[in-house]
Design a protein around this motif. Structure first.
Motif, PDB file in Angstrom:
ATOM      1  N   HIS A   1       0.836  -1.189   0.000  1.00  0.00           N
ATOM      2  CA  HIS A   1       0.000   0.000   0.000  1.00  0.00           C
ATOM      3  C   HIS A   1       0.876   1.247   0.000  1.00  0.00           C
ATOM      4  O   HIS A   1       2.086   1.173   0.157  1.00  0.00           O
ATOM      5  CB  HIS A   1      -0.955   0.010   1.190  1.00  0.00           C
ATOM      6  N   HIS A   2       0.217   2.367  -0.174  1.00  0.00           N
ATOM      7  CA  HIS A   2       0.900   3.656  -0.124  1.00  0.00           C
ATOM      8  C   HIS A   2       0.416   4.412   1.097  1.00  0.00           C
ATOM      9  O   HIS A   2      -0.720   4.252   1.539  1.00  0.00           O
ATOM     10  CB  HIS A   2       0.613   4.461  -1.395  1.00  0.00           C
ATOM     11  N   LEU A   3       1.279   5.247   1.633  1.00  0.00           N
ATOM     12  CA  LEU A   3       0.951   6.034   2.811  1.00  0.00           C
ATOM     13  C   LEU A   3       0.083   7.230   2.445  1.00  0.00           C
ATOM     14  O   LEU A   3       0.167   7.745   1.337  1.00  0.00           O
ATOM     15  CB  LEU A   3       2.236   6.554   3.466  1.00  0.00           C
ATOM     16  N   HIS A   4      -0.695   7.658   3.386  1.00  0.00           N
ATOM     17  CA  HIS A   4      -1.451   8.914   3.275  1.00  0.00           C
ATOM     18  C   HIS A   4      -0.666   9.935   4.083  1.00  0.00           C
ATOM     19  O   HIS A   4      -0.959  10.167   5.251  1.00  0.00           O
ATOM     20  CB  HIS A   4      -2.869   8.753   3.810  1.00  0.00           C
ATOM     21  N   TRP A   5       0.355  10.506   3.479  1.00  0.00           N
ATOM     22  CA  TRP A   5       1.278  11.399   4.177  1.00  0.00           C
ATOM     23  C   TRP A   5       0.766  12.824   4.124  1.00  0.00           C
ATOM     24  O   TRP A   5       0.393  13.311   3.060  1.00  0.00           O
ATOM     25  CB  TRP A   5       2.651  11.312   3.523  1.00  0.00           C
ATOM     26  N   PRO A   6       0.742  13.518   5.246  1.00  0.00           N
ATOM     27  CA  PRO A   6       0.288  14.918   5.235  1.00  0.00           C
ATOM     28  C   PRO A   6       1.229  15.791   4.406  1.00  0.00           C
ATOM     29  O   PRO A   6       2.438  15.712   4.563  1.00  0.00           O
ATOM     30  CB  PRO A   6       0.291  15.324   6.705  1.00  0.00           C
ATOM     31  N   ARG A   7       0.658  16.593   3.520  1.00  0.00           N
ATOM     32  CA  ARG A   7       1.449  17.398   2.586  1.00  0.00           C
ATOM     33  C   ARG A   7       1.348  18.889   2.865  1.00  0.00           C
ATOM     34  O   ARG A   7       1.389  19.691   1.957  1.00  0.00           O
ATOM     35  CB  ARG A   7       1.010  17.114   1.154  1.00  0.00           C
ATOM     36  N   CYS A   8       1.232  19.294   4.090  1.00  0.00           N
ATOM     37  CA  CYS A   8       1.104  20.699   4.457  1.00  0.00           C
ATOM     38  C   CYS A   8       2.257  21.511   3.881  1.00  0.00           C
ATOM     39  O   CYS A   8       3.412  21.246   4.179  1.00  0.00           O
ATOM     40  CB  CYS A   8       1.094  20.874   5.971  1.00  0.00           C
ATOM     41  N   GLY A   9       1.946  22.482   3.073  1.00  0.00           N
ATOM     42  CA  GLY A   9       2.960  23.421   2.614  1.00  0.00           C
ATOM     43  C   GLY A   9       3.731  23.025   1.383  1.00  0.00           C
ATOM     44  O   GLY A   9       4.502  23.804   0.869  1.00  0.00           O
ATOM     45  N   GLY A  10       3.587  21.807   0.862  1.00  0.00           N
ATOM     46  CA  GLY A  10       4.307  21.428  -0.341  1.00  0.00           C
ATOM     47  C   GLY A  10       5.754  21.035  -0.082  1.00  0.00           C
ATOM     48  O   GLY A  10       6.136  20.714   1.036  1.00  0.00           O
ATOM     49  N   LYS A  11       6.586  21.101  -1.131  1.00  0.00           N
ATOM     50  CA  LYS A  11       7.944  20.553  -1.069  1.00  0.00           C
ATOM     51  C   LYS A  11       8.856  21.287  -0.100  1.00  0.00           C
ATOM     52  O   LYS A  11       9.540  20.692   0.699  1.00  0.00           O
ATOM     53  CB  LYS A  11       8.574  20.562  -2.455  1.00  0.00           C
ATOM     54  N   ASP A  12       8.900  22.610  -0.170  1.00  0.00           N
ATOM     55  CA  ASP A  12       9.879  23.356   0.615  1.00  0.00           C
ATOM     56  C   ASP A  12       9.326  23.941   1.906  1.00  0.00           C
ATOM     57  O   ASP A  12      10.027  24.649   2.611  1.00  0.00           O
ATOM     58  CB  ASP A  12      10.478  24.479  -0.233  1.00  0.00           C
ATOM     59  N   LYS A  13       8.068  23.686   2.210  1.00  0.00           N
ATOM     60  CA  LYS A  13       7.460  24.292   3.395  1.00  0.00           C
ATOM     61  C   LYS A  13       6.700  23.235   4.172  1.00  0.00           C
ATOM     62  O   LYS A  13       5.492  23.167   4.101  1.00  0.00           O
ATOM     63  CB  LYS A  13       6.505  25.406   2.986  1.00  0.00           C
ATOM     64  N   GLY A  14       7.391  22.434   4.886  1.00  0.00           N
ATOM     65  CA  GLY A  14       6.733  21.412   5.681  1.00  0.00           C
ATOM     66  C   GLY A  14       6.555  21.856   7.116  1.00  0.00           C
ATOM     67  O   GLY A  14       7.104  22.858   7.553  1.00  0.00           O
ATOM     68  N   GLU A  15       5.760  21.102   7.843  1.00  0.00           N
ATOM     69  CA  GLU A  15       5.559  21.331   9.265  1.00  0.00           C
ATOM     70  C   GLU A  15       6.129  20.135  10.013  1.00  0.00           C
ATOM     71  O   GLU A  15       6.319  19.069   9.441  1.00  0.00           O
ATOM     72  CB  GLU A  15       4.065  21.464   9.580  1.00  0.00           C
ATOM     73  N   LEU A  16       6.358  20.322  11.280  1.00  0.00           N
ATOM     74  CA  LEU A  16       6.873  19.259  12.134  1.00  0.00           C
ATOM     75  C   LEU A  16       5.774  18.889  13.114  1.00  0.00           C
ATOM     76  O   LEU A  16       5.334  19.720  13.896  1.00  0.00           O
ATOM     77  CB  LEU A  16       8.119  19.768  12.871  1.00  0.00           C
ATOM     78  N   TRP A  17       5.299  17.665  13.044  1.00  0.00           N
ATOM     79  CA  TRP A  17       4.253  17.198  13.942  1.00  0.00           C
ATOM     80  C   TRP A  17       4.859  16.231  14.945  1.00  0.00           C
ATOM     81  O   TRP A  17       5.560  15.288  14.582  1.00  0.00           O
ATOM     82  CB  TRP A  17       3.158  16.476  13.176  1.00  0.00           C
ATOM     83  N   TRP A  18       4.561  16.446  16.200  1.00  0.00           N
ATOM     84  CA  TRP A  18       5.008  15.547  17.260  1.00  0.00           C
ATOM     85  C   TRP A  18       3.988  14.434  17.400  1.00  0.00           C
ATOM     86  O   TRP A  18       2.790  14.681  17.546  1.00  0.00           O
ATOM     87  CB  TRP A  18       5.176  16.316  18.562  1.00  0.00           C
ATOM     88  N   LEU A  19       4.434  13.176  17.359  1.00  0.00           N
ATOM     89  CA  LEU A  19       3.544  12.029  17.460  1.00  0.00           C
ATOM     90  C   LEU A  19       3.748  11.288  18.771  1.00  0.00           C
ATOM     91  O   LEU A  19       4.848  11.241  19.303  1.00  0.00           O
ATOM     92  CB  LEU A  19       3.812  11.040  16.316  1.00  0.00           C
ATOM     93  N   THR A  20       2.682  10.699  19.252  1.00  0.00           N
ATOM     94  CA  THR A  20       2.780   9.790  20.390  1.00  0.00           C
ATOM     95  C   THR A  20       3.263   8.434  19.868  1.00  0.00           C
ATOM     96  O   THR A  20       3.267   8.183  18.658  1.00  0.00           O
ATOM     97  CB  THR A  20       1.418   9.609  21.073  1.00  0.00           C
ATOM     98  N   GLN A  21       3.640   7.546  20.764  1.00  0.00           N
ATOM     99  CA  GLN A  21       4.061   6.204  20.367  1.00  0.00           C
ATOM    100  C   GLN A  21       2.928   5.489  19.631  1.00  0.00           C
ATOM    101  O   GLN A  21       3.162   4.803  18.638  1.00  0.00           O
ATOM    102  CB  GLN A  21       4.494   5.407  21.603  1.00  0.00           C
ATOM    103  N   GLU A  22       1.698   5.661  20.081  1.00  0.00           N
ATOM    104  CA  GLU A  22       0.558   5.007  19.444  1.00  0.00           C
ATOM    105  C   GLU A  22       0.349   5.539  18.021  1.00  0.00           C
ATOM    106  O   GLU A  22       0.075   4.775  17.097  1.00  0.00           O
ATOM    107  CB  GLU A  22      -0.715   5.206  20.275  1.00  0.00           C
ATOM    108  N   GLN A  23       0.461   6.861  17.849  1.00  0.00           N
ATOM    109  CA  GLN A  23       0.313   7.438  16.519  1.00  0.00           C
ATOM    110  C   GLN A  23       1.434   6.975  15.598  1.00  0.00           C
ATOM    111  O   GLN A  23       1.208   6.697  14.419  1.00  0.00           O
ATOM    112  CB  GLN A  23       0.295   8.964  16.595  1.00  0.00           C
ATOM    113  N   PHE A  24       2.645   6.873  16.140  1.00  0.00           N
ATOM    114  CA  PHE A  24       3.784   6.384  15.367  1.00  0.00           C
ATOM    115  C   PHE A  24       3.518   4.967  14.871  1.00  0.00           C
ATOM    116  O   PHE A  24       3.720   4.652  13.691  1.00  0.00           O
ATOM    117  CB  PHE A  24       5.046   6.437  16.227  1.00  0.00           C
ATOM    118  N   GLU A  25       3.068   4.093  15.749  1.00  0.00           N
ATOM    119  CA  GLU A  25       2.785   2.718  15.361  1.00  0.00           C
ATOM    120  C   GLU A  25       1.665   2.661  14.328  1.00  0.00           C
ATOM    121  O   GLU A  25       1.717   1.848  13.400  1.00  0.00           O
ATOM    122  CB  GLU A  25       2.444   1.886  16.598  1.00  0.00           C
TER     123      GLU A  25
END
Length: 141
Positions: free
Chosen positions: A92-116
């Protein structure tokens, strides 16, 4: 030609997660947008510092995804060197958040559960993040 053997259903049902059991004090960050996954340790650590203003030698793991959403790359520092890992999803392919496009990303902090959940191919949206937890930044050494 050889016969194509389908992936066993029981193996699909198992929730295999790479990097399971990360230390509790390790912060997990998802870097939104597009990242050139041809970059190695130097390029990704520079990106963490310059774009996201995070010390790449902090006790954290940063996750990146390129335009091809069948793989993600991780960069972490374990206190004595960098570790870089690539995970390629087979089915499968991931549903990766694309906020801001190529040069303008955001940094999201994940919990262990969200990471898994992401490691299993789950979709994380900004609405899924606990804003109260986001305000209390994780402790990073």
């Amino acid at each position: 030609m050889g016969e194509i053997i389908p992936f066993p259903e029981e193996a699909k049902a198992k929730k295999m997660v790479a990097l399971k059991g990360l230390p509790d004090d390790m912060a997990i960050f998802l870097c939104t947008g597009y990242t050139d996954l041809r970059q190695s340790i130097s390029g990704l650590s520079y990106l963490i510092d310059s774009r996201y203003h995070l010390n790449p030698q902090s006790r954290s793991i940063c996750m990146f995804c390129g335009r091809r959403t069948d793989r993600i790359k991780f960069l972490m520092y374990d206190g004595n060197g960098y570790i870089i890992i690539t995970k390629q999803f087979d089915f499968h392919h991931l549903h990766w958040p694309r906020c801001g496009g190529k040069d303008k990303g955001e940094l999201w902090w994940l919990t262990q559960e969200q990471f898994e959940y992401v490691m299993q191919g789950g979709r994380i949206r900004e609405a899924d993040l606990d804003k109260e937890e986001q305000l209390d930044e994780p402790k990073i050494n």
